[in-house]
Scaffold this motif. Structure first.
Motif, mmCIF file in Angstrom:
data_model
loop_
_atom_site.group_PDB
_atom_site.id
_atom_site.type_symbol
_atom_site.label_atom_id
_atom_site.label_comp_id
_atom_site.label_asym_id
_atom_site.label_seq_id
_atom_site.Cartn_x
_atom_site.Cartn_y
_atom_site.Cartn_z
ATOM 1 N N PRO A 34 0.764 -1.312 -0.005
ATOM 2 C CA PRO A 34 0.076 0.103 0.108
ATOM 3 C C PRO A 34 0.860 1.125 -0.060
ATOM 4 C CG PRO A 34 0.057 -1.182 2.009
ATOM 5 C CD PRO A 34 0.578 -1.970 1.388
ATOM 6 N N GLU A 35 2.176 1.172 0.661
ATOM 7 C CA GLU A 35 2.809 2.224 0.571
ATOM 8 C C GLU A 35 3.442 2.656 -0.949
ATOM 9 O OE1 GLU A 35 4.503 5.481 2.296
ATOM 10 O OE2 GLU A 35 3.660 3.904 3.680
ATOM 11 N N LEU A 36 3.762 1.740 -1.648
ATOM 12 C CA LEU A 36 4.097 1.848 -3.123
ATOM 13 C C LEU A 36 2.953 2.338 -3.875
ATOM 14 C CD1 LEU A 36 6.763 -0.903 -3.641
ATOM 15 C CD2 LEU A 36 7.239 1.521 -3.363
ATOM 16 N N PHE A 37 1.752 1.503 -3.694
ATOM 17 C CA PHE A 37 0.596 1.872 -4.584
ATOM 18 C C PHE A 37 -0.753 1.931 -3.735
ATOM 19 C CE2 PHE A 37 3.239 -1.801 -6.002
ATOM 20 C CZ PHE A 37 3.547 -1.291 -7.202
ATOM 21 N N PRO A 38 -0.691 3.475 -3.162
ATOM 22 C CA PRO A 38 -1.691 4.012 -2.334
ATOM 23 C C PRO A 38 -3.190 3.695 -2.914
ATOM 24 C CG PRO A 38 -0.434 5.682 -3.308
ATOM 25 C CD PRO A 38 0.192 4.539 -3.809
ATOM 26 N N ASN A 39 -3.446 3.287 -4.165
ATOM 27 C CA ASN A 39 -4.833 3.452 -4.493
ATOM 28 C C ASN A 39 -5.319 1.752 -4.906
ATOM 29 O OD1 ASN A 39 -5.494 6.019 -4.870
ATOM 30 N ND2 ASN A 39 -4.017 6.280 -6.626
ATOM 31 N N CYS A 40 -4.376 0.904 -4.369
ATOM 32 C CA CYS A 40 -4.565 -0.736 -4.652
ATOM 33 C C CYS A 40 -5.563 -0.892 -3.443
ATOM 34 C CB CYS A 40 -3.307 -1.312 -4.198
ATOM 35 S SG CYS A 40 -3.256 -3.019 -4.334
ATOM 36 N N LYS A 41 -6.733 -1.806 -4.045
ATOM 37 C CA LYS A 41 -7.954 -2.144 -3.297
ATOM 38 C C LYS A 41 -7.525 -3.703 -2.608
ATOM 39 C CE LYS A 41 -10.456 1.195 -4.716
ATOM 40 N NZ LYS A 41 -10.862 1.255 -5.969
ATOM 41 N N TYR A 42 -6.920 -4.514 -3.382
ATOM 42 C CA TYR A 42 -6.629 -5.759 -2.740
ATOM 43 C C TYR A 42 -5.313 -6.287 -3.416
ATOM 44 C CZ TYR A 42 -9.655 -7.016 -6.604
ATOM 45 O OH TYR A 42 -10.232 -7.139 -7.976
ATOM 46 N N VAL A 43 -4.999 -7.375 -2.704
ATOM 47 C CA VAL A 43 -3.719 -8.374 -3.394
ATOM 48 C C VAL A 43 -4.615 -9.759 -3.601
ATOM 49 C CG1 VAL A 43 -1.856 -9.446 -2.747
ATOM 50 C CG2 VAL A 43 -2.156 -7.538 -1.807
ATOM 51 N N TYR A 44 -4.424 -10.414 -4.932
ATOM 52 C CA TYR A 44 -5.216 -11.392 -5.538
ATOM 53 C C TYR A 44 -4.149 -12.321 -6.013
ATOM 54 C CZ TYR A 44 -8.971 -13.572 -8.303
ATOM 55 O OH TYR A 44 -9.770 -14.273 -8.878
ATOM 56 N N GLY A 45 -4.626 -13.650 -5.672
ATOM 57 C CA GLY A 45 -3.885 -14.813 -6.436
ATOM 58 C C GLY A 45 -4.565 -16.109 -5.797
ATOM 59 N N ILE A 46 -3.799 -17.414 -6.308
ATOM 60 C CA ILE A 46 -4.424 -18.519 -5.472
ATOM 61 C C ILE A 46 -3.231 -18.562 -4.208
ATOM 62 C CG2 ILE A 46 -4.154 -21.115 -5.634
ATOM 63 C CD1 ILE A 46 -4.542 -20.545 -8.839
ATOM 64 N N MET A 47 -4.301 -18.611 -3.002
ATOM 65 C CA MET A 47 -3.378 -18.539 -1.651
ATOM 66 C C MET A 47 -3.784 -19.801 -0.893
ATOM 67 S SD MET A 47 -3.954 -14.750 -0.801
ATOM 68 C CE MET A 47 -3.801 -13.518 -2.252
ATOM 69 N N THR A 48 -4.313 -20.746 -1.490
ATOM 70 C CA THR A 48 -5.128 -21.807 -0.651
ATOM 71 C C THR A 48 -3.874 -23.165 -0.736
ATOM 72 O OG1 THR A 48 -6.329 -22.459 -2.569
ATOM 73 C CG2 THR A 48 -7.308 -21.508 -0.620
#
Length: 584
Positions: free
Chosen positions: A292-306
């Protein structure tokens, strides 16, 4: 292409949700129709004729005639297709594309047929989960920084384009059109995604993201592992990135001509941006909240996490700060199964609603035998249909799809968490074949993960962490024992602390078969082996050298004897070893 060009103009998330609600209202009817479609299309193929269906398309006849198979049984048919036999073997229509699985489970990739119908179901899954995600976390005309990498496609003797499942996707025009329609065009030029050198592509993904820093609304990759790897790399190269942005000149370490040309079009001298990034990086504590520091308008982080990605969540949360982590959909190289329609759930609780029209699904019940806590052999259990599964039960999935797989065991164990209308919501439990076993013990990937989590907590006070891990069953001497390989950050873990970690690992395998075998020394003391920094990077490089794609890479969690090269990499990089004294 008409439908997709159309879609670009009229992509309506609410319409997609409505369609999904309709499909899942009567999932059993949709399943019967889907099976009927598949069998009407392919009833005349050599494979289905062999089993004597004789034109019948009902589930009862299908199950009575066609056997449940694994990849091994279909391999000879797939090989003939790849060698140029153009008769209708598995599908009536010619197979034009072959997908390679990641190959990290068995040590070598599997070849699986891929066709337009699978492409359609991929887009249907993507659109469905995007629609639900966008309801909770709307994005408006932003960009996505996607850490995706394509490996080379090659031509088979039969003329099919063969590549990893992700490569086949990224090279498909429909996919790019769909990404645009979902307002998630990527920051990086195509030349970076399709670049021949992974490290150079990774560097330029980071650089492209920083150039569009205020437009980035999503940070994503196929797997959580790739996102963690990207920001671990950022920690090493951030000053170089700042200097490229300041001078408007790409570092000389990027040598691929096509990448240099593409990046030079994006890169203009921007000392203000370079100073801002420099200041932000210096202001962070141990890189917490970097994204969020680098990309202040980022809404979420997305990928396969299971599944095998769960061990990376702790580090990913560290980088993501307060940003939500959203787990992507559920599928395999053989095709998709379910969409994440509950995006607000944390990855550890993520569930996937099965789309009843993308394939025909059966489920083999798995009974956990309480006495020895082992996964009972599933052969004796009769499979049940999609709408017959029970909440709280575990099953192995069997897939029949449009690309020539019939009653195919993909090797995943799932748990039914609930229903969305009449379709089940599944939680991934483990791969059914990733087991540590010597005697009557049976430990899955999940059991290994829990043991590593418990033991790695002991490192926290010393500001150390487990970067990656794998395991091996050593039966070279009697009795056999488990070997756990760890790569840890930092050098100053004391002997006592590591001995304690080793004992904790041993005690954390609570499977009754394991504990009782350890007590009577039918299984030897667990061994913890520490490997040099960069060992798991060498394992990744080995798979890349075999043609795997980074976007599909999963660290093998249990290295079997068939995986000799990886075992050799691990063994030759061991710096310390400890034997557990937990049961002595």
């Amino acid at each position: 292409m008409g439908m997709l060009e159309n879609m670009e103009r009229t992509f309506d998330p609410e319409e997609i949700i409505e369609e999904f609600e309709m499909l899942t209202k009567d999932a059993e009817r949709v399943q019967r129709e889907t099976l009927q479609n598949i069998l009407e299309l392919n009833g005349g193929t050599e494979y289905l004729m062999k089993w004597g269906l004789n034109g019948r398309t009902d589930p009862e006849s299908f199950k009575a005639c066609v056997p449940i198979v694994t990849h091994k049984e279909l391999e000879p048919y797939i090989e003939r297709i790849m060698d140029g036999d153009s008769s209708p073997i598995l599908t009536q229509k010619q197979i034009t594309t072959i997908s390679l699985s990641s190959g990290t489970t068995q040590g070598k990739p599997k070849f699986v047929p891929f066709n337009d119908e699978l492409m359609d179901s991929t887009l249907q899954i993507y659109k469905t989960s995007f629609a639900f995600r966008n309801r909770e976390f709307p994005i408006e005309n932003g960009k996505a920084i996607q850490f995706i990498y394509s490996s080379k496609q090659f031509k088979t003797k039969g003329g099919q384009a063969a590549g990893t499942a992700t490569t086949n996707l990224y090279r498909n025009l429909q996919y790019k059109t769909a990404m645009k329609a979902m307002q998630s065009p990527y920051c990086s030029p195509d030349e970076v995604i399709f670049g021949p050198d992974f490290q150079q592509s990774l560097y330029c993904h980071l650089l492209s993201g920083l150039i569009f820093w205020d437009e980035v609304q999503v940070v994503s990759s196929t797997f959580a592992h790739s996102i963690v790897l990207a920001f671990r790399t950022f920690e090493q190269v951030w000053e170089e990135l700042c200097s490229d942005i300041r001078e408007g000149e790409l570092t000389s370490t990027i040598t691929v001509p096509s990448i240099r040309t593409a990046m030079s079009k994006l890169l203009k001298p921007n000392p203000e941006l370079a100073d801002m990034i420099h200041k932000k990086c210096l202001g962070l504590t141990n890189w917490y909240g970097l994204i969020p520091e680098l990309f202040p308008n980022c809404k979420y982080v997305y990928g396969i996490m299971t599944g095998s990605m769960e061990p990376y969540l702790k580090k990913l949360r560290h980088y993501a700060g307060k940003l939500p982590l959203l787990s992507a959909d559920y599928g395999s190289s053989e095709g998709w199964i379910g969409a994440n329609v509950n995006p607000k759930l944390p990855p550890e609780l993520a569930t996937f609603a099965v789309l009843p029209n993308i394939g025909y699904f059966e489920f083999i019940p798995i009974r956990r035998n309480v006495e020895v806590q082992k996964l009972d052999e599933v052969e004796s259990s009769q499979p049940v249909g999609l709408t017959e599964v029970k909440v709280g039960e575990e099953y192995e999935i069997i897939v029949t799809n449009y690309a020539g797989l019939y009653r195919y065991r993909i090797g995943d164990v799932v748990k039914v968490k609930g229903f969305h209308n009449s379709t089940p919501e599944l939680q991934f439990v483990c791969r059914s074949n990733l087991l540590l076993t010597i005697n009557i013990d049976k430990n899955t990937e999940k059991d290994l993960q829990l043991a590593v989590e418990a033991a790695s907590k002991l490192l926290a006070d010393s500001k150390l962490e487990v970067v990656d891990f794998t395991s091996h069953v050593d039966t070279s001497a009697e009795p056999g024992h488990y070997v756990i390989f760890w790569e840890i950050s930092g050098e100053d873990a004391g002997e006592d602390l590591l001995q304690e970690c080793c004992n904790c690992l041993d005690r954390s395998f609570v499977d009754a078969g394991y504990v009782s075998s350890r007590k009577v020394s039918a299984i030897g003391a667990l061994e913890l082996r520490l490997v040099r920094r960069g060992t798991f990077q060498k394992i990744l490089d080995h798979y890349l050298g075999q043609g795997a794609a980074v976007s599909q890479f999963k660290t093998p969690r249990c290295v079997g004897p068939s995986n000799g090269t990886v075992l050799e990499i691990l063994r030759s990089n061991v710096v310390q070893g400890y034997f557990s004294t937990a049961f002595s």
